[in-house]
Each structure stands twice: as structure tokens, then as C-alpha cells.
Design a protein around this motif. Sequence first.
Motif, mmCIF file in Angstrom:
data_model
loop_
_atom_site.group_PDB
_atom_site.id
_atom_site.type_symbol
_atom_site.label_atom_id
_atom_site.label_comp_id
_atom_site.label_asym_id
_atom_site.label_seq_id
_atom_site.Cartn_x
_atom_site.Cartn_y
_atom_site.Cartn_z
ATOM 1 N N THR A 103 0.959 -1.225 0.071
ATOM 2 C CA THR A 103 0.185 0.096 -0.005
ATOM 3 C C THR A 103 0.830 1.275 0.042
ATOM 4 O O THR A 103 1.662 1.398 0.796
ATOM 5 C CB THR A 103 -0.808 -0.030 1.072
ATOM 6 O OG1 THR A 103 -1.718 -1.254 1.032
ATOM 7 C CG2 THR A 103 -1.831 1.311 1.265
ATOM 8 N N ALA A 104 0.448 2.100 -0.930
ATOM 9 C CA ALA A 104 1.220 3.435 -1.198
ATOM 10 C C ALA A 104 0.420 4.506 -0.206
ATOM 11 O O ALA A 104 -0.830 4.567 -0.472
ATOM 12 C CB ALA A 104 1.231 4.082 -2.334
ATOM 13 N N LEU A 105 1.105 5.042 0.763
ATOM 14 C CA LEU A 105 0.608 6.182 1.478
ATOM 15 C C LEU A 105 1.068 7.447 1.283
ATOM 16 O O LEU A 105 2.356 7.738 0.813
ATOM 17 C CB LEU A 105 0.865 5.962 2.803
ATOM 18 C CG LEU A 105 0.261 4.671 3.670
ATOM 19 C CD1 LEU A 105 0.776 4.474 4.944
ATOM 20 C CD2 LEU A 105 -1.242 4.527 3.491
ATOM 21 N N THR A 106 0.474 8.714 1.056
ATOM 22 C CA THR A 106 0.769 10.173 0.735
ATOM 23 C C THR A 106 0.209 10.856 1.847
ATOM 24 O O THR A 106 -0.648 10.954 2.147
ATOM 25 C CB THR A 106 0.656 10.586 -0.653
ATOM 26 O OG1 THR A 106 1.034 9.798 -1.473
ATOM 27 C CG2 THR A 106 1.135 11.864 -0.756
ATOM 28 N N TYR A 107 1.247 11.719 2.691
ATOM 29 C CA TYR A 107 0.976 12.554 3.587
ATOM 30 C C TYR A 107 1.142 14.122 3.061
ATOM 31 O O TYR A 107 2.590 14.440 2.584
ATOM 32 C CB TYR A 107 1.920 12.225 5.004
ATOM 33 C CG TYR A 107 1.253 10.881 5.297
ATOM 34 C CD1 TYR A 107 0.118 10.983 6.283
ATOM 35 C CD2 TYR A 107 1.846 9.821 5.314
ATOM 36 C CE1 TYR A 107 -0.276 9.772 6.962
ATOM 37 C CE2 TYR A 107 1.456 8.395 5.867
ATOM 38 C CZ TYR A 107 0.394 8.591 6.584
ATOM 39 O OH TYR A 107 -0.035 7.525 7.172
ATOM 40 N N ASP A 108 0.477 15.023 3.322
ATOM 41 C CA ASP A 108 0.523 16.311 2.906
ATOM 42 C C ASP A 108 1.517 16.971 3.854
ATOM 43 O O ASP A 108 1.676 16.379 5.155
ATOM 44 C CB ASP A 108 -0.763 16.859 2.635
ATOM 45 C CG ASP A 108 -0.767 17.934 1.762
ATOM 46 O OD1 ASP A 108 0.348 18.351 1.262
ATOM 47 O OD2 ASP A 108 -1.751 18.626 1.407
ATOM 48 N N VAL A 109 1.536 18.171 3.811
ATOM 49 C CA VAL A 109 2.617 18.895 4.704
ATOM 50 C C VAL A 109 2.187 19.198 6.124
ATOM 51 O O VAL A 109 3.099 19.526 6.793
ATOM 52 C CB VAL A 109 2.840 20.348 3.829
ATOM 53 C CG1 VAL A 109 3.718 20.160 2.632
ATOM 54 C CG2 VAL A 109 1.691 21.218 3.611
ATOM 55 N N ASP A 110 0.673 19.141 6.018
ATOM 56 C CA ASP A 110 0.038 19.237 7.500
ATOM 57 C C ASP A 110 0.018 17.931 8.140
ATOM 58 O O ASP A 110 -0.439 17.774 9.418
ATOM 59 C CB ASP A 110 -1.113 20.089 7.492
ATOM 60 C CG ASP A 110 -2.280 19.107 6.450
ATOM 61 O OD1 ASP A 110 -1.608 18.250 5.895
ATOM 62 O OD2 ASP A 110 -3.315 19.748 6.537
ATOM 63 N N GLY A 111 0.727 16.811 7.477
ATOM 64 C CA GLY A 111 0.211 15.413 8.201
ATOM 65 C C GLY A 111 -0.870 14.851 7.608
ATOM 66 O O GLY A 111 -1.150 13.615 8.235
ATOM 67 N N ARG A 112 -1.873 15.304 7.035
ATOM 68 C CA ARG A 112 -2.971 14.847 6.549
ATOM 69 C C ARG A 112 -2.701 13.711 5.497
ATOM 70 O O ARG A 112 -1.607 13.774 4.638
ATOM 71 C CB ARG A 112 -3.972 15.766 5.871
ATOM 72 C CG ARG A 112 -5.092 15.240 5.350
ATOM 73 C CD ARG A 112 -5.858 16.568 4.586
ATOM 74 N NE ARG A 112 -5.040 17.057 3.259
ATOM 75 C CZ ARG A 112 -5.267 16.485 2.072
ATOM 76 N NH1 ARG A 112 -6.082 15.618 1.873
ATOM 77 N NH2 ARG A 112 -4.475 17.171 1.121
ATOM 78 N N LEU A 113 -3.306 12.589 5.632
ATOM 79 C CA LEU A 113 -3.437 11.719 4.567
ATOM 80 C C LEU A 113 -4.067 11.990 3.498
ATOM 81 O O LEU A 113 -5.304 12.062 3.301
ATOM 82 C CB LEU A 113 -3.864 10.209 5.332
ATOM 83 C CG LEU A 113 -3.897 8.894 4.412
ATOM 84 C CD1 LEU A 113 -2.555 8.763 4.148
ATOM 85 C CD2 LEU A 113 -4.783 7.860 4.917
ATOM 86 N N ALA A 114 -3.474 12.191 2.656
ATOM 87 C CA ALA A 114 -3.906 12.687 1.080
ATOM 88 C C ALA A 114 -3.995 11.822 0.079
ATOM 89 O O ALA A 114 -4.693 12.098 -0.700
ATOM 90 C CB ALA A 114 -2.769 13.892 0.762
#
Length: 297
Positions: A103-114
Motif C-alpha cells: 500500500t502506497a501512502l501519501t501525507y501532505d505537509v500538515d500530516g493529513r493522509l492525502a
Amino acid sequence: MAGSKVVNLALVQMTCSTDKRANVDKAVERIAQAAAEGAHIVCLQEVFNTQYPCQSEDHANFDLAEEIPGPTSRRLEQAAKQHGVVVTCSIFERRTHGLYHNTALTYDVDGRLAGFYRKMHIPDDPLYYEKFYFTPGDTGFTIAETKYGKLGVGVCWDQWYPEAARLFALRGAEILLYPTAIGWIPEERAEYGEAQHSSWETAMRAHAIANGVFVGAPNRVGVEGGLQFWGSSFVANPNGTVLHRASSTEEEIVIVPCDLAMLDVVRTHWPFLRDRRVDAYQDITKRFIDASSSTSN
């Protein structure tokens, strides 16, 4: 370039040990280093928190998997927020009893799971026995919308499929990222090694050209079990030009400025999306088009 929108893309190429915590610590350190050097987006390699687990069919390796959220994903969430960068990676996900994904996860600059994507294409080759471990993804080809751009994040074997790259692009991806764990079986390297590496890179450069997007592929490096991972992490622009290619043997952080304004320039000169015959592609969903089922006008 007028109206340019430059984002600095970092790919982390590293070795992995059998110490899961040490691997995560190293990755978090690399994220901090990349951020300090101006990176906006940091992409880690495939299953970066363990050695590549699929070289044998061993039930003990399921213990390497984690739920999401879990210890590793929480560390990445914290790193993204602390350093103000987008962080993306792939991990071995334990979804429930007996059900596992890559699974690929991407976190934005505020830590939100984007972004959340489960690897769709699962290989089964010598020393790559992934079908034993991973269930094919059921998320579709999702996009991570972040402060620094729209990302289509596939995982390793996904990188060979033009259909996947196209669907990411059609959903708005500006950068395709492919966390990777690919290498040579050492006894085959002399005969096949150069062709294998060239094919790997060429396939993704073709995705960049055909879709008018940037492409980045961070690969692991070093020897693990029977595989010699070939590193060579790279970034290509929408013309397919390789902007940087990492070492084939050493750890490295690749940081490349990507001007997202280039997408419109390239796509208006090579208008592949404009000229697609979407009315004529129905057969693309067939496994194979047998001669007996073909019709002539």
C-alpha cells in the motif's frame, strides 16, 4: 518559463537491514535531510521499513506487515508535519486476518493522509513471490492532491503498465511516482542485466512522454538475500529526459526541481490527450483479442 510552478522532488535511495525500527529511523532522517536541502515532496522506496520480504514463501514474513494507521505510518505522518513536506512511500499492510496489501501512502505537509493506493499489479517471478503475500488492490488508480501537486503513486510492478499510468494522468496526476524494489539475480546479470535495467527505465520514460507528466522512481540499493538491487533511482521530465539518475551501488537522495508549468507546454505541442480515440478503445478491457472473435468491415 512564464508562470512556472517549480516543486523540488526528492527520491530516497537506501539500503535496508533486518532491523525494522532502524530502517524507519533512517528513512525519517533522510526525510529531514531532504527537507533541509529544499525538497517539497519526498518519496521513499517500496516497503522501505523492511528488507524485501517476498524472496521466499514464508508465513513468518507476514509478521512484518502493519495496520494503517500503525507505527510506521504514524512516524511518516509526524515527519511530514514536522518538516512541512509531502511524504509518500509503500508499506506492507495488514488489512485484517489473512488479508494483506502493498500500500502506497501519501501525507501532505500538515500530516493529513492525502493519498491511499493499494498496488494493483502483483508479480510472481523467481525471488518475487508477491502473489503469496499481497492481494491485488481495490482502490482504483487514486490521486493524492497535495500542497505541491497532484501525485499518482503506483508501486513497482505497476510501473510497467501504460494503462495504469494513463489512468493516473486522466485523474489529473502531474507527477507519477513508483516506489520500487527491483534488482538482478546476480548469476543472470552478465547476460540480462543491461537489458533489464534499460527496459525498466525506458518503460517509465515512455509514461512521461505519453502522458506529459514528470516521473520519479526511487529504488532500493544493496544486496538482500538472492537479489542485488540496482538503485539507479531517477526523475524524468514530460519529454522523457532523465534529469538525474542515482548511483547503482550507493545510498543517495535525489533532489530534482520539476516545473509543473511544463505540462501544459508539452501537452500543447504533443497533444496526445486531445487526439485519443476514446470511442474506439472498448477492447482494451479484454484479456486478449482472439482472431476468432475479430470482425472485419
